[in-house]
Design an enzyme around this catalytic site. Structure first.
Site, mmCIF file in Angstrom:
data_model
loop_
_atom_site.group_PDB
_atom_site.id
_atom_site.type_symbol
_atom_site.label_atom_id
_atom_site.label_comp_id
_atom_site.label_asym_id
_atom_site.label_seq_id
_atom_site.Cartn_x
_atom_site.Cartn_y
_atom_site.Cartn_z
ATOM 1 N N ASP A 25 0.838 -1.200 0.000
ATOM 2 C CA ASP A 25 0.000 0.000 0.000
ATOM 3 C C ASP A 25 0.870 1.246 0.000
ATOM 4 O O ASP A 25 0.583 2.229 -0.678
ATOM 5 C CB ASP A 25 -0.891 0.032 1.247
ATOM 6 N N TYR A 76 2.281 1.949 -3.368
ATOM 7 C CA TYR A 76 1.232 2.501 -4.224
ATOM 8 C C TYR A 76 1.016 3.981 -3.883
ATOM 9 O O TYR A 76 0.959 4.836 -4.762
ATOM 10 C CB TYR A 76 -0.087 1.714 -4.044
ATOM 11 N N ASP A 77 0.918 4.265 -2.586
ATOM 12 C CA ASP A 77 0.695 5.649 -2.155
ATOM 13 C C ASP A 77 1.788 6.570 -2.662
ATOM 14 O O ASP A 77 1.530 7.709 -3.059
ATOM 15 C CB ASP A 77 0.644 5.740 -0.622
ATOM 16 N N SER A 129 -36.591 -6.062 -13.614
ATOM 17 C CA SER A 129 -36.250 -6.955 -12.515
ATOM 18 C C SER A 129 -36.158 -8.383 -13.049
ATOM 19 O O SER A 129 -36.196 -8.591 -14.267
ATOM 20 C CB SER A 129 -37.340 -6.824 -11.457
ATOM 21 N N GLU A 182 -24.717 -17.485 -13.030
ATOM 22 C CA GLU A 182 -23.813 -16.623 -12.252
ATOM 23 C C GLU A 182 -24.471 -16.279 -10.917
ATOM 24 O O GLU A 182 -25.678 -16.448 -10.763
ATOM 25 C CB GLU A 182 -23.501 -15.356 -13.062
ATOM 26 N N LYS A 194 -26.270 -14.342 -7.869
ATOM 27 C CA LYS A 194 -27.177 -13.194 -7.743
ATOM 28 C C LYS A 194 -26.670 -12.378 -6.557
ATOM 29 O O LYS A 194 -26.845 -12.763 -5.396
ATOM 30 C CB LYS A 194 -28.609 -13.672 -7.507
ATOM 31 N N ASP A 236 -26.168 -9.724 -3.722
ATOM 32 C CA ASP A 236 -27.152 -9.091 -2.851
ATOM 33 C C ASP A 236 -26.639 -7.725 -2.410
ATOM 34 O O ASP A 236 -26.109 -7.554 -1.326
ATOM 35 C CB ASP A 236 -27.385 -9.999 -1.633
ATOM 36 N N ARG A 275 -30.625 2.397 -9.441
ATOM 37 C CA ARG A 275 -31.715 1.806 -10.222
ATOM 38 C C ARG A 275 -32.979 2.657 -10.136
ATOM 39 O O ARG A 275 -33.686 2.823 -11.109
ATOM 40 C CB ARG A 275 -32.008 0.389 -9.706
ATOM 41 N N GLU A 303 -23.948 -4.611 -9.668
ATOM 42 C CA GLU A 303 -24.361 -4.552 -8.271
ATOM 43 C C GLU A 303 -23.201 -4.033 -7.425
ATOM 44 O O GLU A 303 -22.067 -4.508 -7.578
ATOM 45 C CB GLU A 303 -24.722 -5.987 -7.838
ATOM 46 N N TYR A 351 -22.658 -7.258 -14.502
ATOM 47 C CA TYR A 351 -23.157 -8.543 -15.011
ATOM 48 C C TYR A 351 -24.081 -8.446 -16.214
ATOM 49 O O TYR A 351 -24.658 -9.443 -16.624
ATOM 50 C CB TYR A 351 -23.859 -9.306 -13.890
ATOM 51 N N LYS A 391 -29.162 -17.256 -17.310
ATOM 52 C CA LYS A 391 -29.458 -16.429 -18.489
ATOM 53 C C LYS A 391 -29.228 -17.248 -19.759
ATOM 54 O O LYS A 391 -28.266 -18.028 -19.819
ATOM 55 C CB LYS A 391 -28.531 -15.207 -18.524
ATOM 56 N N LYS A 399 -33.655 -18.421 -6.227
ATOM 57 C CA LYS A 399 -33.401 -17.865 -4.893
ATOM 58 C C LYS A 399 -32.995 -18.961 -3.912
ATOM 59 O O LYS A 399 -33.624 -20.012 -3.852
ATOM 60 C CB LYS A 399 -34.671 -17.170 -4.374
ATOM 61 N N CYS A 407 -30.580 1.479 36.839
ATOM 62 C CA CYS A 407 -29.735 0.402 36.338
ATOM 63 C C CYS A 407 -30.277 -0.951 36.828
ATOM 64 O O CYS A 407 -30.491 -1.122 38.028
ATOM 65 C CB CYS A 407 -28.300 0.590 36.820
ATOM 66 N N CYS A 420 -27.172 -2.338 39.420
ATOM 67 C CA CYS A 420 -26.817 -1.662 40.677
ATOM 68 C C CYS A 420 -27.915 -0.716 41.165
ATOM 69 O O CYS A 420 -27.803 -0.135 42.238
ATOM 70 C CB CYS A 420 -25.500 -0.909 40.517
ATOM 71 N N CYS A 452 -25.462 3.770 32.819
ATOM 72 C CA CYS A 452 -25.288 3.690 34.266
ATOM 73 C C CYS A 452 -23.904 4.286 34.503
ATOM 74 O O CYS A 452 -22.918 3.798 33.947
ATOM 75 C CB CYS A 452 -25.331 2.231 34.706
ATOM 76 N N CYS A 496 -20.414 -0.295 39.297
ATOM 77 C CA CYS A 496 -21.563 -1.169 39.020
ATOM 78 C C CYS A 496 -21.030 -2.554 38.636
ATOM 79 O O CYS A 496 -20.177 -2.682 37.757
ATOM 80 C CB CYS A 496 -22.390 -0.575 37.886
HETATM 81 S S1 IVH Z 1 -29.459 -9.516 -14.530
HETATM 82 C C1 IVH Z 1 -32.336 -7.546 -17.494
HETATM 83 N N1 IVH Z 1 -27.667 -10.623 -13.026
HETATM 84 O O1 IVH Z 1 -31.165 -8.839 -8.888
HETATM 85 C C2 IVH Z 1 -31.675 -8.398 -16.475
HETATM 86 N N2 IVH Z 1 -29.267 -9.227 -11.968
HETATM 87 O O2 IVH Z 1 -33.963 -9.391 -8.254
HETATM 88 C C3 IVH Z 1 -30.950 -7.607 -15.497
HETATM 89 N N3 IVH Z 1 -28.914 -8.969 -9.557
HETATM 90 O O3 IVH Z 1 -32.572 -6.070 -10.498
HETATM 91 C C4 IVH Z 1 -30.603 -8.272 -14.244
HETATM 92 N N4 IVH Z 1 -27.124 -10.246 -9.421
HETATM 93 O O4 IVH Z 1 -30.259 -5.788 -9.347
HETATM 94 C C5 IVH Z 1 -28.739 -9.822 -13.054
HETATM 95 N N5 IVH Z 1 -25.968 -11.647 -11.847
HETATM 96 C C6 IVH Z 1 -27.022 -10.857 -11.873
HETATM 97 C C7 IVH Z 1 -27.518 -10.237 -10.710
HETATM 98 C C8 IVH Z 1 -28.664 -9.429 -10.796
HETATM 99 C C9 IVH Z 1 -27.958 -9.461 -8.749
HETATM 100 C C10 IVH Z 1 -30.001 -8.093 -9.085
HETATM 101 C C11 IVH Z 1 -30.387 -6.988 -10.046
HETATM 102 C C12 IVH Z 1 -31.835 -7.231 -10.350
HETATM 103 C C13 IVH Z 1 -32.270 -7.999 -9.157
HETATM 104 C C14 IVH Z 1 -33.527 -8.784 -9.425
#
Ligand code: IVH
Length: 696
Positions: free
Chosen positions: A50, A53-54, A99, A130, A132, A134, A153, A191, A243, A316, A340, A434, A437, A452, A457
């Site tokens: 680091d 780099y700095d 979504s 791939e 998902k 969070d 979004r 994300e 993604y 996909k 999910k 408390c 005590c 407290c 105590c």
């Molecule tokens: S694809 C048109 N790929 O999950 C398709 N979404 O519950 C666009 N998310 O709104 C979404 N990982 O925010 C895609 N590998 C992934 C994802 C992903 C997380 C989120 C995304 C989406 C939400 C839907």
């Protein structure tokens, strides 16, 4: 992104760039910095420290300061904007951010595969799978190879423009050579996440300051993206996985033959090649739904071991032409589906609220709920942090509550399910006294917690001992919380020094203490006597003094009790010691009982001295002298210079105070120099002066 040969060339050019800062050299220096950012933030495999780099970064800053015409919008220095985000502007996404449809089991996936086969007319469809992620979803636009806009979004059609904050995410390139693929403009979706480790660190900091921790990494990421001060966003260490490519213009035939990808996998591969963090390593391509089922199930088993949170997988259709053929509904594309994972939420009943006294006297409401299994752990007790949290959530005894436990994150109550109330639920009453005590409780004006303030105590005494022996403090291994409580209840242990006078014969008579465990206990207690000073300072549990501040404090003195003479101003001269922290340290060292305790500890053989400093003092030339380096040194590395001082018996201080003897000033020194100028006893030296002094 970079081949091994290119890497070598870059390394080789570093020194040339530093010596001759012309236009090409600066372009190279920028490339080098980008390369190292890529190694660190995308590959998680840094090639330099680091500090190195700095140093490079500071060089670039210096060159750009000397000749601002050399600054380009994609320079690594341009991530740090100075202006605050006053109000976020609403923008339109180039393509609505749809979504995803959800699936929860194999039957759902089979059903979706059947539809995909129907819509494509194929017998077997090729799928990409791939994680998902969070976190919080974002869209990025690059125009003519430059990041031109980052947005949240929002409702999917309109979001908020957050470019300055996005620039703080080091894994998002400020420029990328899309032109090499014939692309003029591109919109990418992804994300933003905060990984589990950084989330924990951040929450630890909040807890240290008595602020309620953030509920989960998802909220932390979403909240961070909308912060006013981009610098604060930078401190959260966010990362972004990209993604999906939602929009592209430009389709020139290129001499290089670099064609635009025709599959989803190809798109993510292109993003990866261009320096983005796309989930290329976490994804796979399979033909047919059986492979999908195997992959998602195998991934679910790995979920807890990942460094970040995912809540499922996304499947996909790989061929982009097939995606177009399948189209979309108003809500989601037909060519993708989310699978999910098992929920980490459950409902339970709030039975009662207990009030616990912490080591600093803070009163924490703790919800006792009907035990409920969530993600493999039974949850029955949940911290509610403070009164404000309880009021905001409008929690009542008897409520059905929604509980979440995400991975390593401590469980928390998301909300009460108010629609299920019967009318018999009761308000939560906060005690005025408390619970241990029975002293009157007190609430400082600027705080959310009741306290407290009776230092004797019993609850606080026990919590302080538990903290003292804990892993990050004195690390007295065999002691542990349960033993502290037991010894205290039996009258074998009354205070911290009591750890070192424990009657082992009496302990040996207790049930469950064999010879081996007594030996271990004795050894662990003995070993803790030579823990470094910073551990002892942290172990004392001084309010607001976490591990970092403890290290700063340990470096500032030869002996811990020196702090008894420090003024609040002197304390504030130390790194990261503000008004609140200094007041707390000051109070601790002006308290007779605390000083007596330190004296007792010393008599019992616990070292209060900074041993590293002590060794040198008697023998060498800088004995008793304190030094501080500020600004960029040109001939020495900061760490080397500091080591030289320490080798000669000198001290390195954490900040400017009247205790400082020498301030060595490198290029671009800032506030420390200004502060030192106001203290006449400090000698201000250049790097040259310092080198001369060393050779004398
Ligand atoms: S694809 C048109 N790929 O999950 C398709 N979404 O519950 C666009 N998310 O709104 C979404 N990982 O925010 C895609 N590998 C992934 C994802 C992903 C997380 C989120 C995304 C989406 C939400 C839907």
């Amino acid at each position: 992104m970079y081949t091994a040969t290119q890497t070598k060339e870059l390394q080789h050019l570093t020194s040339a760039a530093l010596q001759n800062p012309d236009n090409t050299a600066i372009t190279i220096l920028k490339e080098i910095l980008r390369f190292h950012e890529y190694r660190y933030y995308i590959l998680n495999d840094p090639l330099i420290s680091d500090a190195e780099y700095d140093n490079l970064y500071k060089q670039l800053e210096k060159f750009e300061k000397n000749d601002p015409t050399l600054i380009t919008p994609d320079s690594p220095t341009q991530r740090v904007g100075s202006s605050l985000n006053n109000a976020f502007v609403t923008i339109q996404h180039l393509v609505p951010m749809l979504s995803l449809e959800n699936s929860y089991n194999v039957a759902d996936l089979l059903d979706w595969d059947r539809k995909a086969k129907e819509l494509t007319g194929l017998e077997t469809v090729e799928y990409c799978i791939e994680p998902k992620f969070d976190g919080a979803s974002i869209s990025l636009i690059y125009e003519n190879d430059l990041l031109s806009r980052g947005a949240t979004r929002g409702d999917g059609v309109e979001g908020e423009e957050i470019t300055n904050n996005i620039k703080q995410i080091k894994s998002v390139p400020l420029s990328a050579k899309f032109s090499e693929y014939g692309i003029d403009q591109i919109e990418i979706r992804g994300e933003v996440l905060i990984n589990k480790n950084n989330f924990k660190k951040y929450n630890d900091q909040l807890t240290e300051q008595n602020l309620p921790p953030l509920a989960n990494p998802r909220n932390a990421a979403a909240g961070s993206l909308r912060m006013k001060d981009p610098k604060e966003v930078g401190k959260r260490n966010l990362e972004a996985f990209l993604y999906h490519v939602s929009y592209i213009t430009g389709n020139r035939q290129l001499a290089t033959g670099n064609k635009q990808p025709t599959t989803h996998y190809g798109m993510l591969e292109m993003l990866w090649q261009l320096g983005f963090k796309s989930p290329i390593k976490e994804m796979t391509v399979v033909k047919g739904i059986d492979g999908v089922i195997n992959y998602v199930q195998a991934f679910e088993a790995k979920r807890d071991g990942l460094p970040y949170e995912i809540d499922g997988m996304v499947i996909k259709v790989n061929e982009l032409a097939l995606q177009d053929k399948m189209g979309m509904t108003t809500h989601h594309p037909r060519w993708a589906i989310a699978y999910k994972f098992k929920a980490r939420q459950a409902t339970s009943k709030l039975l009662k609220v207990e009030f616990q006294v912490g080591r600093t006297g803070s009163i924490t409401p703790v919800a006792k709920i009907e035990p409920v299994p969530i993600g493999g752990v039974t949850v029955s007790s949940i911290s509610l942090f403070n009164e404000d949290v309880v009021r905001e959530k409008d929690l009542r005894i008897g409520d059905t509550v929604l509980v979440e436990r995400a991975g390593d994150v401590i469980p928390y109550i998301v909300k009460p399910l108010t629609e299920l109330r019967s009318g018999t639920e009761e308000a939560i009453i906060f005690p005025k006294k408390c619970p241990v005590c029975h002293d009157e409780l007190y609430k400082p004006e600027d705080e959310a917690v009741w306290r407290c303030i009776n230092i004797n105590c019993e609850a606080q005494v026990v919590e302080r001992i538990i903290h003292f022996v804990s892993k990050d403090a004195m690390d007295i291994k065999s002691f542990g919380e349960a033993n502290v409580r037991k010894f205290y209840e039996l009258g074998l242990l009354k205070d911290i020094p009591g750890i070192y006078t424990l009657d082992f014969e009496a302990v040996a008579k207790l049930e469950g203490f064999g010879k081996k465990s007594i030996d271990n206990l004795q050894l662990a207690v003995e070993a803790s006597k030579s823990q470094p000073l910073h551990r002892l300072i942290f172990a004392l549990g001084i309010r607001y003094v976490g591990e970092t501040t403890a290290k700063t404090l340990a470096n500032a003195v030869s002996k811990l009790t020196d702090f008894a003479d420090y003024t609040e101003e002197q304390l504030q001269a130390l790194d990261d010691v503000g008004v609140k922290v200094s007041a707390s340290i000051y109070r601790f060292f002006r308290n007779e009982d605390n000083l007596k305790m330190l004296e007792k500890l010393e008599q019992l053989g616990i070292s209060l001295t900074n041993t590293k400093k002590k060794e040198h003092e008697a023998s060498t030339t800088f004995a008793g002298k304190s030094f501080l380096f500020t600004g960029t040194l040109t001939q020495l590395k900061r760490s080397e210079a500091e080591a030289m001082v320490e080798d000669k018996g000198g001290n390195i201080l954490g900040g400017v105070s009247s205790k400082l003897n020498y301030l060595i000033v490198g290029a671009d020194a800032g506030s420390k120099l200004e502060k030192a100028k106001k203290i006449p006893t400090i000698n201000i030296l250049t790097e040259e002066d310092f080198l001369k002094m060393l050779s004398n």
